[in-house]
Design an enzyme around this catalytic site. Structure first.
Site, PDB file in Angstrom:
ATOM      1  N   GLY A  99    -118.808  91.503  -8.751  1.00 52.33           N
ATOM      2  CA  GLY A  99    -117.765  92.503  -8.948  1.00 52.33           C
ATOM      3  C   GLY A  99    -116.375  91.878  -8.832  1.00 52.33           C
ATOM      4  CG  ASN A 149    -111.260  83.063  -5.455  1.00 50.24           C
ATOM      5  OD1 ASN A 149    -112.266  82.508  -5.050  1.00 50.24           O
ATOM      6  ND2 ASN A 149    -111.222  83.749  -6.584  1.00 50.24           N
ATOM      7  CD  GLU A 190    -113.323  91.289  -3.436  1.00 53.34           C
ATOM      8  OE1 GLU A 190    -113.255  90.189  -2.852  1.00 53.34           O
ATOM      9  OE2 GLU A 190    -114.401  91.894  -3.622  1.00 53.34           O
TER      10      GLU A 190
HETATM   11 ZN   LIG Z   1    -116.821  90.939  -0.134  1.00 46.06          ZN
END
Ligand SMILES: [Zn+2]
Length: 859
Positions: A269, A273, A306
């Protein structure tokens, strides 16, 4: 645990890298790259050999120098199966600080891992190429030789040498740009100390949004040209959630800028980074006025998830992959916190019930595993990215947060992040920090949830003596064999919240259940008892019949939505486990006809779909009529278009119900209406609510012929948003004609579907009653091709589709195939799929006849 030289999967520890100066020059047209790196290493005992990770790289030279002019050239041996490179020097390298220089070449691969190539078409049909990276779990070693384990943290200083017409993004800001021999040379700032799996570089024709500032960090979204108008929603939640986390964690964002990039080919998904988060397009770009609630919610979730990782995962990282839950469970939990704060009207924690329910399915298997689980090989690290790590992990964190109190929990998290910033940590470190904040020991409570598989079923009954009795045992779908009897005596420390109601009073109680059973006094005139009040507990509840009846009388308004959700969900699990007759369950579902909660309906509709799959064809019509009867009143009330004042959740519910009515309910009037409305929406897109449109597409695919198939395929190819593309793509797996499904299967290996999507299409046809046998034959015949083409996680997820092959003969064939081909999907993945299939077959055998009698008895 520290590795030794004898460990095939852990590098020896007497040489530690602290800095990589990395220069990479990709050639997008030739699909190759050239690289050079100098790695600063500390040698703590004299060594003739240096071992580090590298795979599919051609290392052309390796030398080591120190600042006193000593220099040695190494001979290089690559060990492909071990994914290592062994450098041997003429004499031992003495203790001290050294600079290791390596030159190498590699291929920009098509497997969406390491440093890879992504091709896409623009609006006029022209093909373009870009390069991107995906290193987690163990693929940084495919882009540059490195110590590719999460606790070898180092500083990365990247330089990219690219075509001047292109743009490049990496983890940090660009500090210099110059021309060199007709190329553009971009030098990026030093990163913080971080793990190799978080390094990223993206090269292509990219466009960025205007940045918004979060503290000192500019935040932008990136995409291929022509899609920037789809970035606003993502940028809003990205900015909101980054600020939210700075406050929640009590620490500034650790990077110097934040870029979020939509990549046309992307295996998972999204990937966290540091400073350069990559996404598949559907998880970042959207036309918010043409999307469903569910599509918007997914983007908000993934973006917030994220961003949460920038601290939990990037700043503080698990020491090794056995502790992956520290990254993923927390990011999943934190994503809910942020989205709930952003849009409280979405009731995100209620919808989280559906994620918890998915985890409970896998964790109800004998072949489940503890959240924290030993990992050695890369394949096993990859297998850790599953619902137990993410959803079970997040569920037990939520349970703990509610038990300790949100403020104490947050203070513990802040302590943990401050103490381990720029380093690595283990589960016990988290317990220490939470225990410090809570002033009570956490391990006693939590170890059973993290280090043991499974979860409890709590049975509730009312004794004649006015005492309420609770008992716990492990919940499994299949009976406990002699071999696993130990599991039968497994106990958990369960924080239980329950509500005892009389005619005049509702009494909330909290107890910590530590043993097999528990009794408590309740008033003589008790009217109802609800266990798992608030719905945060990771356990199922089974009520004795009279207590269940009393709760059903409170539906819908006397129970909270999450409590109704759990009531249906736990009952349905009892049916599949053989603890509740299907007829009793179907009777029970009639109590929910006046319910208007999207999540309650989601679990009801899923159960109807599951029953429809196992139905004898001769009984299907009767069952479809029953489904229409259950859904009908809600559809009649909600209609096909939004009414003034409908909130987002109700709009989504309308779409979900209409879809079910036209597919599993096979309602012909609904199919005709869907066809007419769809035709109208083609002339005037505003004629149909965005939440209803995907339902129309699904209904029309279900009832569709060849003309419709061709129409939808054309619309898939001409789609202008990632959501529209996905919608028509998935529709191609929902037709009922064998000929059309065969066409869909062919597209999964001939390049017409992207490899990021193709395995999911195969899986969809495996789950489609009309196409499953053909799909299974297709998988067997084309396994080697799929193994070569598909990203590894895609192949693994595709295999989950075998759960749809629920007949004894197919089950035998599935087992034979995986056995004979010696297929290993890593960890316990395959064993779990096969047990899920066993459950489906056993359920069909048992429930099929009972359902037959029930439906035959004149419904
Ligand atoms: Zn994750």
């Amino acid at each position: 645990m520290r590795g030794t030289e004898a460990d095939a999967f852990r590098l020896p520890r007497h040489i530690l890298p602290s800095r990589y100066d990395l220069r990479l020059e990709p050639d997008l047209n030739a699909a190759t790259f050239a690289g050079h790196e100098t790695i600063t290493v500390a040698v703590s005992r004299p060594a003739r050999e240096i071992i580090l990770n590298a795979v599919e790289l051609d290392i052309t030279s390796a030398t080591i120098d120190n600042n006193r002019g000593l220099s040695h050239r190494a001979t290089i041996v690559l060990d492909k199966p071990a994914e290592r490179c062994r450098l041997t020097f003429p004499s031992a390298i003495p203790i001290g600080t050294w600079t290791l220089s390596l030159s190498f070449r590699g291929t920009l691969n098509d497997k969406l891992r390491g440093f890879y190539r992504s091709a896409y078409k623009d609006a006029t049909g022209g093909t373009h190429v870009m390069a991107a990276t995906q290193f987690e779990a163990t693929d940084a070693r495919r882009a540059f030789p490195c110590w590719d384990e999460p606790d070898y943290k180092a500083v990365f200083a990247t330089t990219l040498v690219i075509d001047p017409a292109l743009t490049a993004v990496s983890n940090t800001s660009i500090i210099s740009e110059r021309r060199e021999g007709g190329k553009k040379v971009l030098q990026f700032a030093d990163t913080m100390m971080m793990s190799t799996y978080l390094v990223a570089f993206i090269v292509g024709e990219l466009e960025a949004t205007v940045p918004t500032m979060v503290g000192k960090a500019p935040l932008r979204l990136w995409c291929v040209p022509g899609k920037k108008h789809l970035a606003r929603f993502g940028q809003d939640i990205a900015s909101f959630s980054l600020k939210f986390f700075e406050t929640y964690y009590g620490l500034a964002y650790p990077g110097d800028k934040l870029d979020l990039l939509a990549i046309p080919d992307f295996a998972s998904g999204a990937m966290e980074n540091l400073g350069a988060i990559t996404f598949r397009e559907t998880a970042l770009l959207v036309d918010e006025h043409a999307a469903t609630h569910a599509e918007l919610e997914r983007i908000a979730d993934v973006v917030a998830h994220e961003n949460a990782h920038m601290w939990f995962g990037d700043l503080v990282t698990m020491s090794w992959w056995n502790g992956l839950w520290l990254n993923e469970a927390f990011a999943t939990f934190a994503e809910m916190l942020a989205v709930d704060a952003w849009k409280p009207e979405w009731k995100r924690w209620d919808t989280f019930g559906a994620s918890r329910a998915v985890a409970m399915i896998v964790d109800g298997l004998h072949s489940s595993r503890p959240i924290e689980y030993p990992v050695r090989a890369p394949k096993d690290a990859d297998a850790m990215f599953d619902t137990l790590t993410y959803e079970k992990g997040a569920s037990v964190l939520r349970m703990l947060e509610q038990y300790l109190g949100p403020t104490i929990f947050r203070d513990g998290i802040r302590d943990y992040l401050k103490r381990h910033a720029y380093g690595n940590a283990d589960t016990k470190d988290l317990w220490v920090s939470l225990g410090r904040a809570a002033k009570q020991p956490v391990p006693t409570l939590m170890n059973g949830w993290i280090f043991k598989p499974g979860y409890p079923l709590v049975t509730v009954s009312l004794g004649k003596n006015g005492r309420l009795r609770l008992a716990q045992q492990r919940f499994t779908y299949l009976p406990t064999s002699k071999r696993s009897r130990a599991a039968g005596s497994q106990r958990w420390q369960i924080p239980i919240q329950l509500r005892v109601a009389t005619a005049t009073k509702r009494d909330l109680r909290r107890v910590l259940m530590t043993g097999a059973g528990l009794q408590m006094k309740v008033p003589a005139r008790v009217e109802s008892v609800l266990v798992n009040e608030g719905g945060h507990g990771f356990y199922r509840v089974r009520y004795e019949p009279k207590l269940l009846d009393r709760l059903l009388r409170l539906v819908p308004d006397g129970l909270a939505p999450i409590e109704r959700f759990n009531l249906v969900n736990d009952s349905w699990a009892s049916v599949v486990a053989g603890l509740m007759p299907p007829a009793e369950y179907l009777n029970m579902t009639s109590a929910f006809m006046a319910d208007r909660d999207k999540n309650v309906w989601a679990v009801l509709l899923d159960s109807f779909l599951a029953l429809h799959r196992i139905m004898e064809p001769a009984r299907r019509e009767v069952f479809e009529a029953l489904v229409r009867g259950r859904i009908g009143p809600a559809v009649a009330e909600l209609g096909w278009a939004p009414r003034t004042g409908d909130d987002d959740l109700l709009k989504q519910l309308r779409g979900d119900l209409l879809r079910a009515l036209g597919t599993v309910g096979n309602d012909q009037a609904a199919q005709a209406k869907a066809s007419a409305l769809y035709a109208e929406s083609r002339k005037n897109p505003a004629a149909v609510d965005p939440n209803v449109l995907p339902a129309l597409v699904a209904v029309l695919a279900h009832a569709g012929d060849r003309t419709r198939y061709e129409e939808f395929f054309a619309r898939f190819r001409a789609a202008t948003t990632p959501q529209e593309e996905r919608r028509y793509l998935y529709a191609l797996g929902a037709f009922q004609s064998a000929e059309l499904l065969a066409r869909t299967l062919a597209k999964t290996i001939n390049g017409e579907f992207r490899t990021q999507d193709a395995p999911f299409m195969v899986r969809m046809v495996l789950m489609n009653v009309a196409g499953r046998e053909m799909a299974w034959e297709f998988v067997k015949a084309n396994w080697d091709t799929m193994d070569r083409l598909y990203p590894k996680q895609g192949l693994r997820r595709m295999c989950e589709g075998v759960v749809g092959l629920a007949t004894p003969a197919l089950e035998r064939d599935v087992q034979k195939f995986f056995r004979e081909r010696k297929i290993d999907l890593g960890g316990k993945t395959l064993t779990q799929y096969l047990e899920e299939l066993r459950i489906a077959v056993a359920f069909r055998e048992r429930a099929g006849k009972a359902l037959d009698r029930y439906l035959h008895a004149g419904r």
